[in-house]
Scaffold this motif. Structure first.
Motif, PDB file in Angstrom:
ATOM      1  N   GLU A   1       0.650  -1.248   0.086  1.00 28.10           N
ATOM      2  CA  GLU A   1       0.010   0.096   0.001  1.00 28.10           C
ATOM      3  C   GLU A   1       0.938   1.238  -0.024  1.00 28.10           C
ATOM      4  N   GLY A   2       1.899   1.389  -0.592  1.00 29.95           N
ATOM      5  CA  GLY A   2       2.838   2.530  -1.124  1.00 29.95           C
ATOM      6  C   GLY A   2       3.791   2.614   0.146  1.00 29.95           C
TER       7      GLY A   2
ATOM      8  N   ASP B   1      -0.257  -8.322  -3.245  1.00 33.71           N
ATOM      9  CA  ASP B   1      -0.665  -7.164  -2.483  1.00 33.71           C
ATOM     10  C   ASP B   1       0.778  -6.496  -2.338  1.00 33.71           C
ATOM     11  N   TYR B   2       1.868  -7.133  -2.543  1.00 32.01           N
ATOM     12  CA  TYR B   2       3.266  -6.519  -2.166  1.00 32.01           C
ATOM     13  C   TYR B   2       4.001  -6.272  -3.145  1.00 32.01           C
ATOM     14  N   LYS B   3       4.970  -5.131  -3.487  1.00 35.45           N
ATOM     15  CA  LYS B   3       5.557  -4.970  -4.633  1.00 35.45           C
ATOM     16  C   LYS B   3       6.964  -4.782  -4.441  1.00 35.45           C
ATOM     17  N   VAL B   4       7.729  -5.763  -4.981  1.00 35.92           N
ATOM     18  CA  VAL B   4       9.136  -5.614  -4.958  1.00 35.92           C
ATOM     19  C   VAL B   4       9.442  -4.146  -5.667  1.00 35.92           C
TER      20      VAL B   4
END
Lengths: 481, 438, 248
Positions: C12-13, C52-55
């Motif tokens: 979420e940023g 939901d998680y961004k590398v």
């Protein structure tokens, strides 16, 4: 339970309606339109006795005074009932003693439908009465059944061979003027199944009928009458398919069940009439009246898996007339693309100590609308009636709708009624959990949907349950964004 | 002459002392036309399936009371929340009674609809709010709109907490038989404000009276309205209550309806959402006997994301009484993350009593939590036995349990004195001797 | 086996992982400890491929394969297994049916045919026994109404069935009483071999008495601030996490 997920995967490869082929059999079709003359002609063609002709005509005149119902939560262009041909029968007079005499192309049709008669005969011991465009063409196992005194034949044959039974019971549960479509059916029904289980007899096999709409522009008006005499038992399976066609086809069936004292009828339906294409073009209008009458200590159980039809309007019901009688309704209704379903049940508690259970699972995907509509009614003189209803809806995607319209009417202080409804979606976390275990999203959804529908799937006879699971998956394909 | 015809033809007389150039009057005229077209609802209307107005509307009523009835405080004090200081807007036979009332313009407006409609300083409010959420297509509401003239007007400006609860009471004196009353209330609660309101309709003598009331309530951002409807009228009085509530973001609107008496009561309670994070609460207790009939028709229209609604209606029906619950939850496609719950529990005490319940969900959004439940039944036999095994006679045990069943709706009543009174009324109705304060 | 290089990840940023380096070799057991909110579970989710998680920086390699473009199921097919801290409920889907689906999905990815029912049944019985799981349990709906301990045991049962190359156990000890903890640990130990590796994420040292790690790492504010052997775990147990903060 047989494990089918892998087979399902194969089914998923085909994107079009898998039973959407058209069998080129010479048919004998009446001119379109409906009038007294047509009804006389249907009756005449079938060699019916006069009382039957009169019964049909009476229904016709009732119907003429009625208007098409509009209360259901469905929107469609009303079929032009004057542009339908009311009789379409394969031309070769279908009366076969064994399967070798059957038109090979027709047999091929059955094979494509996956209901190979021989296979079923050998493997599952199911007696099949197949109705293609209204005329019964193949009945198996009749002899085995006859030994027990069970009558299982087409309704046309029953009218000829067992007029006393037909005359006594037809229209007693669903009177010809019950509703618009029931009246129409009563006037023009061309065929259907008849079943009588004598006193104390437990039908040794599942009785099965397949219905299929074949000819373009023909309505299907079959009529089913099942009578379970005192202390008898029968499980009846009904499957329906239609080839894909662009114009909507009308299907207005009537099914009447009569369970005498201590009898039990289990009626299972898997309905996958052509639902129309992805744009909502075509598809079957499925306007069906199904109702059962329960006498003392008898039980009627409706189980349905509804995945097909463009528009469904169907409320298999139980009139719990006898004391201690039991009504059950287990339903899975899946709608995808532009399908609309308004389905549910009516449980009318008249007898004392009557019980009913309603389990309804609605799954909506695409642009479809799925409604549960049910009535639980307890009369003022009815003591100790019990009802439990559970209606769950699963929404897939944000362009569909799930609706619940329960009507609960209680006039008795000894009634006990519980109704619950929930709405949910498939959780992202559920899908991720499956993904993490190596299960892809499409299969994860199939798994979750099957789990959601479990309580109802479990009620189906084994061979139907497998097919039903398959259908659930096929009808939801492409619904995953 | 049919009563419907009378309503239409009497309109000319009604117009006589009104400003016909006023835009409100255009609204009235339009509403009358709609009523003329639609007429009274019948059982053919899905929303009126279980309630018939036939017995009410095939009679004659006078629309304009002839003279002002005089009532003394001592005769009606018991209908007030006398142990609490309140603002009061009191009407007798539809006419404002200044002696019994306690209105204000000090920091907030608690006054008369007729004043708000006629005074220039309220012009803007009337233009912005009058008949903006009351739908034209409901014929009884249209009928009320066409004759809208008097009622309560409440305006709570921004950041204001009304110090005292407000009581709106409509008495019918019985001086005149067969009266048809049509009060019209407008309530506006501006941003960050709070108010508690109690509304009651009460006839003082056995006489035929029908009230067709419309209330519009506007709840702005962060505002809270806590509304109580007390329906404990005589068996000759009928009430059609139409309440429309519009909420803006972060607001809370709570309505408790206590239906303990009357001949026929129909409550149309409709919620509309105009922002996110709205909370809507609808609660009701209905306890009826004789041939009384109460119909709760609720609708919560979730048209915005992240809102929540709770409906909890309990009904206890004895003798030949009839209860109807028709609850609708509507969730639009954009209203994701809606939480909407609805519960309707009923107990039938006699075998001639009836309950018709129709809890409906219509859902067009997928990421929502919606549920409804409905039960109809009797007392839990085991619990009953437990009480009896402790020496409590069956009749008392039953009453005690019925009381407990109804009473848990009271938990959310925020006004202690009101809670106590309703609690007492419920106990009395059910024949429970509390003997102690709860 | 698993190599993580300078991994930065957001949810979420918000950046949670701020440069993780980790090298787990076949046959090893690593423990990752750290206070609440340090990023332990985020690390587990990122490795498993939760979208939901961004590398945002760095990479994760499994046996030399970059996982960046692989979805969760493909990672599972390569042999990654996550024992969830909060296993999700799937009503109506039995434990057996679920595991059967998972096993056959993985076999299919390997180009193998479905496992024959008899073999599957045998394996289920064997692994259920290992984890002291009752056969009735296997017919219940997945995680629905399971106690905390049952959920965790079910996770390890699935691990036993799927035999992953690389498993992350996310707070598998939470919610377990001491007997259940022993059973679960015993199961994990039996599954350990020279060809696979396990990362145990835990808040407490307790579990590490039963699953003895070769290496212990302390995660704080999205970074590994200290690594050592199992003695480090005891040190943490004795001193708490406060002194770690000073290392950061």
């Amino acid at each position: 339970m047989a494990y089918t997920e892998e087979e399902l995967k194969k089914e998923l490869e085909t994107k079009e309606y898998e039973y959407g082929f058209y069998t080129d059999i010479e048919s004998d079709t009446f001119p379109v339109g409906l009038n007294e003359e047509i009804i006389r002609k249907i009756s005449d063609k079938k060699g019916e006795p006069e009382w039957m002709t009169d019964w049909r005509l009476k229904a016709y005149y009732n119907w003429k005074e009625m208007t098409e119902p509009e209360w259901a939560n469905v929107h469609y262009k009303k079929p032009d009932l004057q542009s339908i041909s009311y009789y379409s029968a394969p031309k070769k007079k279908p009366k076969y003693e064994n399967l070798d005499q059957v038109d090979p192309e027709l047999l091929e049709t059955f094979n494509k439908l996956g209901i190979s008669i021989e296979e079923q005969k050998k493997l599952s011991g199911v007696a099949v009465d197949i109705v293609v465009d209204s005329v019964s063409v193949a009945t198996t196992f009749r002899e085995t059944l006859a030994e027990k005194g069970i009558i299982f034949c087409s309704i046309s044959e029953a009218i000829k061979d067992h007029p006393e039974l037909v005359k006594k019971y037809i229209g007693t549960v669903i009177p010809p003027k019950d509703n618009y479509y029931a009246a129409l059916n009563s006037a023009v029904f061309t065929d259907g199944s008849f079943c009588y289980i004598p006193k104390g007899v437990r039908c040794p096999m599942e009785l099965s009928t397949y219905f299929r709409i074949n000819q373009a522009g023909t309505g299907q008006f079959e009529r089913t009458l099942v009578i379970a005499d005192e202390s008898s038992y029968v499980s009846y399976l009904e499957g329906c398919t239609a080839p894909s066609r662009d114009e909507n086809q009308l299907h207005a069936a009537v099914v009447e069940l009569i369970a005498m004292d201590d009898a039990e009828i289990k009626y299972s339906t898997v309905q996958n009439w052509y639902p129309g294409d992805k744009e909502g073009k075509g598809g079957v209008y499925n306007f069906v009246t199904k109702r059962g009458l329960c006498n003392t200590r008898s039980k009627i159980s409706w189980t349905q898996v509804e995945t097909g039809s463009a528009v469904t309007w169907k409320y298999p019901s139980c009139i719990l007339k006898g004391d201690y009688s039991i009504g059950e309704f287990y339903s899975i209704a899946v709608t995808n693309n532009f399908q609309q379903a308004d389905t549910g049940t009516k449980m009318i508690h008249l007898g004392n100590n009557t019980r009913s259970t309603i389990i309804s699972k609605g799954i909506s995907a695409g642009n479809s609308q799925n409604s549960y509509r049910g009535l639980v009614k307890v009369g003022s003189r009815t003591k100790n009636a019990r009802n439990f209803s559970q209606c769950d809806s699963l929404l897939m995607g944000n362009d569909c709708g799930a609706h619940t319209f329960p009507y609960i009417e209680a006039k008795s202080n000894t009634a006990h009624i519980e109704h619950e409804a929930t709405t949910s979606k498939i959780g992202e976390d559920q899908i991720f959990y499956c993904n993490q275990r190596g299960i892809d999203t499409e299969k994860a959804i199939a798994l979750i949907v099957n789990g959601f529908s479990k309580e109802v799937l479990n009620k189906l006879p084994m061979e139907f349950a497998v097919e039903a699971q398959k259908l659930l998956e096929i009808s939801l394909e492409g619904s995953v964004g | 002459m049919e009563f419907k015809e009378k309503l239409i033809s009497s309109y000319l007389a009604f117009e006589e002392d009104l400003d016909l150039t006023d835009s409100v009057h255009d609204t009235r005229a339009h509403a009358l036309k709609i009523f003329e077209e639609k007429g009274f609802p019948s059982k053919k209307d899905e929303l009126w399936k279980y309630t018939s107005l036939d017995a009410l509307i095939h009679k004659d009523y006078s629309l304009f009371p002839k003279s002002e009835a005089s009532i003394e405080l001592k005769d009606v004090k018991k209908y007030f929340l006398y142990d609490t200081d309140t603002y009061k807007v009191i009407f007798i036979d539809g006419v404002y009674n200044p002696f019994l009332s306690n209105t204000t313009h000090d920091g907030l407006d608690v006054c008369l609809m007729s004043a708000a409609l006629s005074k220039p300083k309220y012009r803007d409010i009337i233009n912005s709010y009058f008949n903006k959420i009351a739908p034209f297509d409901e014929s009884l509401t249209a009928l009320n709109t066409s004759y809208a003239k008097e009622g309560a007007f409440i305006y709570i400006p921004k950041k204001t907490v009304a110090e005292k609860p407000i009581e709106i009471i409509h008495f019918s004196s019985g001086e005149q038989d067969s009266l048809w009353l049509q009060p019209r209330n407008l309530i506006v609660i501006d941003k960050n404000s709070q108010v508690q309101i109690i509304e009651r309709h009460q006839s003082l003598k056995q006489h035929s009276v029908v009230t067709n009331s419309v209330t519009e309530i506007y709840v702005h951002e962060e505002a809270f309205v806590d509304y109580y409807k007390l329906q404990n009228d005589l068996t000759t009085a009928s009430l059609i209550d139409n309440t429309y509530i519009q909420q803006e973001k972060n607001s809370h609107a709570s309505v408790h309806t206590f239906s303990l008496g009357g001949k026929l009561i129909r409550n149309n309670l409709r919620y509309f959402h105009k922002g996110e994070h709205i909370l809507s609460t609808l609660k009701g207790v209905t306890i009826l006997e004789g041939k009384q009939h109460v119909d709760h028709s609720t609708m919560v229209h979730h048209s915005q994301p992240n809102c929540e609604s709770h409906q909890d209606y309990k009904g206890i029906f004895s003798e030949r009484s009839e209860g109807v619950f028709n609850g609708q939850i509507l969730v639009d496609k954009i209203a994701q993350k809606t939480n909407a719950f609805q519960q309707n529990n009923n107990v039938l005490l006699d075998d001639k009593a009836t309950v018709n319940s129709k809890p409906q969900l219509e859902i067009f959004a997928d990421d929502v939590k919606c549920s409804h439940g409905c039960t109809i039944g009797q007392m839990n036999e085991e619990a009953l036995f437990y009480l009896r095994s402790r020496g409590i006679p069956k009749k008392e045990a039953k009453a005690l349990m019925t009381y407990a069943f109804a009473n848990n709706v009271l938990e959310s009543v925020q006004l202690p004195s009101l809670k106590k009174r309703i609690n007492g009324q419920i106990a009395r109705k059910l024949g429970v001797n509390l003997g102690f304060e709860l | 086996m698993l190599t993580i290089e300078n991994l930065h990840a957001q949810v979420e940023g918000k950046t949670i992982l701020k440069g993780i380096d980790l090298d787990v070799k076949a046959g090893e057991v690593h423990a990752i400890m750290g206070p609440n909110g340090s990023g332990k579970s985020t690390l587990a989710s990122v490795v498993a491929g939760n979208e939901d998680y961004k590398v945002i920086k760095g990479k994760i390699l499994l046996k030399g394969n970059d996982l960046a473009d692989l979805d969760a199921e493909s990672r599972a097919h390569l042999g990654i297994f996550l024992s969830f801290q909060y296993p999700v409920e799937i009503p109506g889907v039995s434990v057996t049916n679920f595991i059967k689906t998972a096993i056959n999905a993985n076999r299919k990815a390997q180009g193998l045919k479905d496992m024959p029912a008899s073999e599957l049944l045998k394996k289920i019985r064997e692994k259920a026994k290992l984890l002291d799981i009752d056969s009735k349990f296997l017919s219940r709906s997945l995680n629905e109404g399971f106690s905390g301990g049952e959920k965790k045991r079910n996770e390890i049962f699935q691990m036993a069935m799927l035999e992953p190359a690389f498993a992350i156990l996310d707070e598998t000890d939470s919610g377990l009483d001491i007997d259940a903890l022993k059973i679960v640990a015993n199961g994990v130990n039996k599954l350990k071999g020279k060809d696979n590796a396990v990362v145990v994420i835990t808040h407490y040292q307790r579990l590490l008495d039963y699953i003895v790690p070769d290496f212990v790492h302390v995660l704080f504010d999205g970074k590994i601030v200290k690594s050592g052997t199992k003695e480090l775990a005891h040190e943490l147990e004795a001193k708490g996490y406060d002194w770690i903060k000073e290392l950061a």
